[in-house]
Design a protein around this motif. Sequence first.
Motif, PDB file in Angstrom:
ATOM      1  N   THR A   1     -20.719  17.971  -4.664  1.00 18.82           N
ATOM      2  CA  THR A   1     -21.008  16.955  -3.650  1.00 18.82           C
ATOM      3  C   THR A   1     -19.864  16.774  -2.659  1.00 18.82           C
ATOM      4  O   THR A   1     -19.904  15.884  -1.812  1.00 18.82           O
ATOM      5  N   VAL A   2     -18.853  17.614  -2.750  1.00 21.79           N
ATOM      6  CA  VAL A   2     -17.664  17.481  -1.895  1.00 21.79           C
ATOM      7  C   VAL A   2     -17.969  17.927  -0.474  1.00 21.79           C
ATOM      8  O   VAL A   2     -18.494  19.022  -0.246  1.00 21.79           O
ATOM      9  N   ARG A   3     -17.635  17.082   0.503  1.00 20.30           N
ATOM     10  CA  ARG A   3     -17.820  17.399   1.924  1.00 20.30           C
ATOM     11  C   ARG A   3     -16.537  17.228   2.735  1.00 20.30           C
ATOM     12  O   ARG A   3     -16.406  17.784   3.827  1.00 20.30           O
TER      13      ARG A   3
ATOM     14  N   ALA B   1       0.857  -1.184   0.000  1.00 23.42           N
ATOM     15  CA  ALA B   1       0.000   0.000   0.000  1.00 23.42           C
ATOM     16  C   ALA B   1       0.891   1.231   0.000  1.00 23.42           C
ATOM     17  O   ALA B   1       1.770   1.371   0.854  1.00 23.42           O
ATOM     18  N   GLU B   2       0.681   2.093  -0.963  1.00 19.84           N
ATOM     19  CA  GLU B   2       1.494   3.293  -1.115  1.00 19.84           C
ATOM     20  C   GLU B   2       0.614   4.529  -1.046  1.00 19.84           C
ATOM     21  O   GLU B   2      -0.357   4.648  -1.793  1.00 19.84           O
ATOM     22  N   LYS B   3       0.958   5.413  -0.128  1.00 18.91           N
ATOM     23  CA  LYS B   3       0.227   6.681  -0.038  1.00 18.91           C
ATOM     24  C   LYS B   3       0.647   7.562  -1.209  1.00 18.91           C
ATOM     25  O   LYS B   3       1.820   7.888  -1.374  1.00 18.91           O
ATOM     26  N   LEU B   4      -0.331   7.965  -2.027  1.00 19.04           N
ATOM     27  CA  LEU B   4      -0.043   8.717  -3.237  1.00 19.04           C
ATOM     28  C   LEU B   4      -0.115  10.216  -3.025  1.00 19.04           C
ATOM     29  O   LEU B   4       0.794  10.954  -3.406  1.00 19.04           O
ATOM     30  N   TYR B   5      -1.200  10.706  -2.435  1.00 22.55           N
ATOM     31  CA  TYR B   5      -1.356  12.143  -2.238  1.00 22.55           C
ATOM     32  C   TYR B   5      -2.497  12.410  -1.269  1.00 22.55           C
ATOM     33  O   TYR B   5      -3.333  11.543  -1.009  1.00 22.55           O
ATOM     34  N   THR B   6      -2.498  13.613  -0.727  1.00 26.76           N
ATOM     35  CA  THR B   6      -3.552  14.066   0.178  1.00 26.76           C
ATOM     36  C   THR B   6      -4.114  15.385  -0.328  1.00 26.76           C
ATOM     37  O   THR B   6      -3.354  16.307  -0.665  1.00 26.76           O
ATOM     38  N   LEU B   7      -5.423  15.444  -0.403  1.00 24.72           N
ATOM     39  CA  LEU B   7      -6.135  16.688  -0.689  1.00 24.72           C
ATOM     40  C   LEU B   7      -6.765  17.101   0.636  1.00 24.72           C
ATOM     41  O   LEU B   7      -7.806  16.583   1.034  1.00 24.72           O
ATOM     42  N   ALA B   8      -6.110  18.004   1.341  1.00 24.72           N
ATOM     43  CA  ALA B   8      -6.363  18.194   2.762  1.00 24.72           C
ATOM     44  C   ALA B   8      -7.704  18.836   3.084  1.00 24.72           C
ATOM     45  O   ALA B   8      -8.216  18.676   4.195  1.00 24.72           O
ATOM     46  N   THR B   9      -8.286  19.574   2.146  1.00 25.73           N
ATOM     47  CA  THR B   9      -9.532  20.288   2.436  1.00 25.73           C
ATOM     48  C   THR B   9     -10.560  20.017   1.337  1.00 25.73           C
ATOM     49  O   THR B   9     -10.200  19.648   0.204  1.00 25.73           O
ATOM     50  N   PRO B  10     -11.832  20.240   1.645  1.00 25.70           N
ATOM     51  CA  PRO B  10     -12.847  20.131   0.585  1.00 25.70           C
ATOM     52  C   PRO B  10     -12.564  21.060  -0.595  1.00 25.70           C
ATOM     53  O   PRO B  10     -12.829  20.707  -1.748  1.00 25.70           O
ATOM     54  N   GLN B  11     -12.000  22.226  -0.295  1.00 27.55           N
ATOM     55  CA  GLN B  11     -11.684  23.165  -1.360  1.00 27.55           C
ATOM     56  C   GLN B  11     -10.613  22.594  -2.299  1.00 27.55           C
ATOM     57  O   GLN B  11     -10.678  22.783  -3.523  1.00 27.55           O
ATOM     58  N   ALA B  12      -9.633  21.905  -1.714  1.00 28.91           N
ATOM     59  CA  ALA B  12      -8.581  21.297  -2.530  1.00 28.91           C
ATOM     60  C   ALA B  12      -9.149  20.187  -3.405  1.00 28.91           C
ATOM     61  O   ALA B  12      -8.755  20.029  -4.563  1.00 28.91           O
TER      62      ALA B  12
ATOM     63  N   SER C   1     -21.687  13.121 -10.328  1.00 32.17           N
ATOM     64  CA  SER C   1     -22.398  13.856  -9.278  1.00 32.17           C
ATOM     65  C   SER C   1     -23.776  13.269  -9.022  1.00 32.17           C
ATOM     66  O   SER C   1     -24.218  13.156  -7.871  1.00 32.17           O
ATOM     67  N   ALA C   2     -24.464  12.874 -10.099  1.00 25.03           N
ATOM     68  CA  ALA C   2     -25.802  12.299  -9.937  1.00 25.03           C
ATOM     69  C   ALA C   2     -25.761  11.000  -9.144  1.00 25.03           C
ATOM     70  O   ALA C   2     -26.619  10.744  -8.287  1.00 25.03           O
ATOM     71  N   ILE C   3     -24.764  10.176  -9.391  1.00 25.06           N
ATOM     72  CA  ILE C   3     -24.658   8.893  -8.690  1.00 25.06           C
ATOM     73  C   ILE C   3     -24.224   9.092  -7.249  1.00 25.06           C
ATOM     74  O   ILE C   3     -24.709   8.406  -6.341  1.00 25.06           O
ATOM     75  N   VAL C   4     -23.313  10.029  -7.014  1.00 25.22           N
ATOM     76  CA  VAL C   4     -22.940  10.352  -5.630  1.00 25.22           C
ATOM     77  C   VAL C   4     -24.177  10.725  -4.822  1.00 25.22           C
ATOM     78  O   VAL C   4     -24.385  10.255  -3.694  1.00 25.22           O
ATOM     79  N   ARG C   5     -25.033  11.572  -5.408  1.00 28.57           N
ATOM     80  CA  ARG C   5     -26.246  11.992  -4.698  1.00 28.57           C
ATOM     81  C   ARG C   5     -27.208  10.819  -4.502  1.00 28.57           C
ATOM     82  O   ARG C   5     -27.806  10.676  -3.420  1.00 28.57           O
TER      83      ARG C   5
ATOM     84  N   HIS D   1     -16.455  10.254  -4.908  1.00 30.23           N
ATOM     85  CA  HIS D   1     -17.178   9.415  -3.948  1.00 30.23           C
ATOM     86  C   HIS D   1     -16.530   9.477  -2.566  1.00 30.23           C
ATOM     87  O   HIS D   1     -17.234   9.525  -1.545  1.00 30.23           O
ATOM     88  N   ALA D   2     -15.201   9.495  -2.519  1.00 28.32           N
ATOM     89  CA  ALA D   2     -14.526   9.598  -1.224  1.00 28.32           C
ATOM     90  C   ALA D   2     -14.812  10.943  -0.577  1.00 28.32           C
ATOM     91  O   ALA D   2     -15.019  11.039   0.640  1.00 28.32           O
ATOM     92  N   ALA D   3     -14.830  12.001  -1.372  1.00 27.16           N
ATOM     93  CA  ALA D   3     -15.073  13.343  -0.837  1.00 27.16           C
ATOM     94  C   ALA D   3     -16.493  13.509  -0.329  1.00 27.16           C
ATOM     95  O   ALA D   3     -16.786  14.442   0.426  1.00 27.16           O
ATOM     96  N   ALA D   4     -17.382  12.589  -0.718  1.00 26.27           N
ATOM     97  CA  ALA D   4     -18.754  12.612  -0.199  1.00 26.27           C
ATOM     98  C   ALA D   4     -18.901  11.750   1.047  1.00 26.27           C
ATOM     99  O   ALA D   4     -19.995  11.686   1.615  1.00 26.27           O
ATOM    100  N   GLY D   5     -17.825  11.071   1.449  1.00 26.53           N
ATOM    101  CA  GLY D   5     -17.855  10.311   2.694  1.00 26.53           C
ATOM    102  C   GLY D   5     -17.758   8.817   2.558  1.00 26.53           C
ATOM    103  O   GLY D   5     -17.856   8.097   3.556  1.00 26.53           O
ATOM    104  N   ALA D   6     -17.550   8.308   1.347  1.00 29.11           N
ATOM    105  CA  ALA D   6     -17.434   6.870   1.121  1.00 29.11           C
ATOM    106  C   ALA D   6     -15.970   6.476   0.960  1.00 29.11           C
ATOM    107  O   ALA D   6     -15.080   7.329   0.872  1.00 29.11           O
TER     108      ALA D   6
END
Length: 361
Positions: free
Chosen positions: A94-96, A69-80, A349-353, A164-169
Amino acid sequence: MEELVVIPAARSSRRGTRYRGVLRTHVAAVCCGLLLSGAAAAPAAAAPADHAPAQAQFTERGRGTLLSAEKLYTLATPQAVAAELGAAGFEGDTVRYGVVAYRLVYRTVDPYGRPTTASGLLALPLNREGRLRAVSFAHGTGSHKNDSPSMKRGAFVSAPVIAHAAAGAAGVAPDYLGMGKGPGVHPWMDIGSETTASLDMLRAARAFAPRTGHALEREVMVTGFSQGASAALGLGRALEAGADHWFRLGALAPVSGAYDFGGTWLSALHPTGPLAAALRTTGAVCTDWAPGAPVRLYMATGDEQAVTANTEHCQKALRKNGVDAPVIDLGAVDHQGSRHLGSNVAATSAIVRWFGELRRQ
């Protein structure tokens, strides 16, 4: 980048079917307007009689074992995250959460049931504790090994996973066999190996999740685009058949698939033999089962690649089996001049919702 090596990856056998270059070129040139930008993959071939089908070996040979498992990157905030999605042409509505992304390498099997390895992208929401529902996303066809979710950041092929991850999954996306860090040639449009690679990626993600303070729930929401639409249906079918002792199908949302490849796409080619038999399996993902979980089929008006007859074929096949699968017409959506690519952007976006609505029910 930080790498957590579990055990060395096993070498996979390089023996097996050698696909004729003329067939690969011919099918790619005629059929693969469905691809993102061309084809470097071999068309699927029927399994020889002396090899057991891959789907018959769901519990053997350590399938789904996490190798690294390799950590690739982090988007630290919803804005990012929203900025990352926007750069790839996707909406950020749909970003949270912020997102952290990993590449997993895991054990799986090739189309003939022989051990091999594959890679995939796991994206997790930041600052969200505890159990997560997994969303499995199967991507469309690419030209090169790097045209896969774990190999491209901020790209068309990885954006739905991040969304999908940014929506909490927990966003889970196989690279497919022969793509990403996987050895060998990609067996293009081979539903069996796309299914096993998808299921084993889920297993690897479940094994890794506790290291991040999470656990994956039993229900899996399954989606996929273009080539990945049939792959998503294959995974959904396997989950409902009890292919895994933990995971169960929660909902199914394929987008712009070539569900009637043998009829809608290849009628002009008149293929015969193993090639024709293998390509006909793409339609079987709609005709030979009746999903018990909610299903929606997403498409775009005027799709120049996955023509709407494909979706109509799948809807009719499911209806014949007693399943009501509404077709969601995304309308006249375009991305980089393509209605087909635009359907993936609009559907995400439609599927995330929709997945979020089902979770709240």
